[in-house]
Scaffold this active site. Structure first.
Site: not given
Ligand code: HSE
Length: 309
Positions: A131, A184
């Site tokens: 990840e 992201t």
């Molecule tokens: N918690 C993470 C974000 C989830 O919102 O950036 C996305 O991978």
């Protein structure tokens, strides 16, 4: 139990953050996910032998499924190797845990083929390595629901502590995925390093009451808790027609509506399938009038997580 030569799995999509729980809350979808086949091989090492669906790297060290599998492999040091086939249905950059499905799927499958030397928390720790390749940060709020199923709360990442939460029986979710890509890493870069104390108070009160609402199946409290004053105000501009969709979903009876993970997908949580169908129809009618391609899913909460097919 005789050891299996190969395994085929369904690795589900997931919704992270769930409005009030940035980087800590997540839940697992039932009807959307990838499939993977992992085979034992006499040749040591991890190989990605096939990827269908999207153009992703076959090189083990550049692929999230490969990186997480290697983390487990280097720890377990088995006598065999593993070949991984990935049939991707979750578009990368969709906000419904595409990289997590790959990262969690490979470690889950190899663990099964090795006859389960690791528990789900340990698998999550290996998957976090994959990840991190995708999002340049180690968070587990998509991985945990993919591996554990249902709703999860990541109490901490170091040491890794995951709490499984109950899923109220009548809860359904609607996901709208506008066909645009949001990375992201870029969506995280938009967020402030510090927040107002008043916003922090609202947010932690909502996380606490959300968890209580899941335990007590209190749908009214769930509705009051599904609010995000910390992250949504910064990220919603990335998602075309976010406010219009939110109004439509809430007016159609959704308990809450927000950004799924780092977007662009959005989610609604609903009590009962009938309400979820209404929310889905309302969003479909509205988004069909925009010039943006989209996918729409209605799903139950998947309380099982990754499934062996
Ligand atoms: N918690 C993470 C974000 C989830 O919102 O950036 C996305 O991978």
């Amino acid at each position: 139990m005789a050891s299996l030569p190969y395994i085929k799995i369904f690795s589900p999509a997931t919704v992270a953050n769930v409005s009030c729980g940035f980087d800590v809350l997540g839940y697992c979808l039932d009807s959307v996910g990838d499939e993977m086949i992992v085979r034992k091989s006499d040749h040591k090492g991890i190989r990605i032998t096939k990827i269908e669906g999207f153009d992703l790297p076959l090189e083990t060290e550049l692929n999230v499924a490969g990186v997480s599998a290697l983390a487990l492999y280097n720890d377990a040091k088995p006598e065999c190797g593993f070949d991984i086939e990935i049939y991707k249905h979750i578009k990368p950059g969709s906000g419904i845990g595409s990289s997590s499905a790959s990262a969690a799927g490979s470690v889950f499958a190899i663990n099964e083929l090795l006859e389960r030397p690791y528990n789900k928390t340990e698998l999550t720790a290996f998957a976090m390595k994959g990840e991190a390749l995708a999002s340049q940060s180690e968070h587990a709020d998509n991985l945990a629901p993919a591996l554990f199923g249902g709703f999860t709360l990541v109490k901490s990442v170091s040491p890794l502590n995951i709490i499984e939460l109950p899923s109220p029986r009548d809860l359904y979710t609607v996901i709208l995925h506008p066909q645009i890509e949001i990375k992201t890493s870029e969506s995280r870069a938009l967020l402030p390093k510090e927040i107002l104390l008043s916003h922090a108070i609202t947010q932690w009160s909502n996380v606490g009451s959300f968890v209580h609402a899941l335990h007590t199946e209190d749908y009214n409290l769930l509705q009051e808790s599904l609010k995000d004053v910390v992250v949504e105000p910064f990220r919603k501009a990335l998602i075309p027609h976010f406010e219009d969709m939110k109004t439509i979903a809430l007016n159609s009876g959704a308990l809450g509506f927000g950004i799924s993970g780092s977007g662009p997908s959005v989610f609604a949580l609903c009590k009962g399938q009938e309400t979820a169908e209404k929310v889905k129809d309302g969003l479909h009618q509205f988004y069909s009038k925009t010039q943006i391609e989209f996918e729409l899913h209605l799903s139950k909460i998947n309380t099982e997580g990754i499934k062996i097919l």
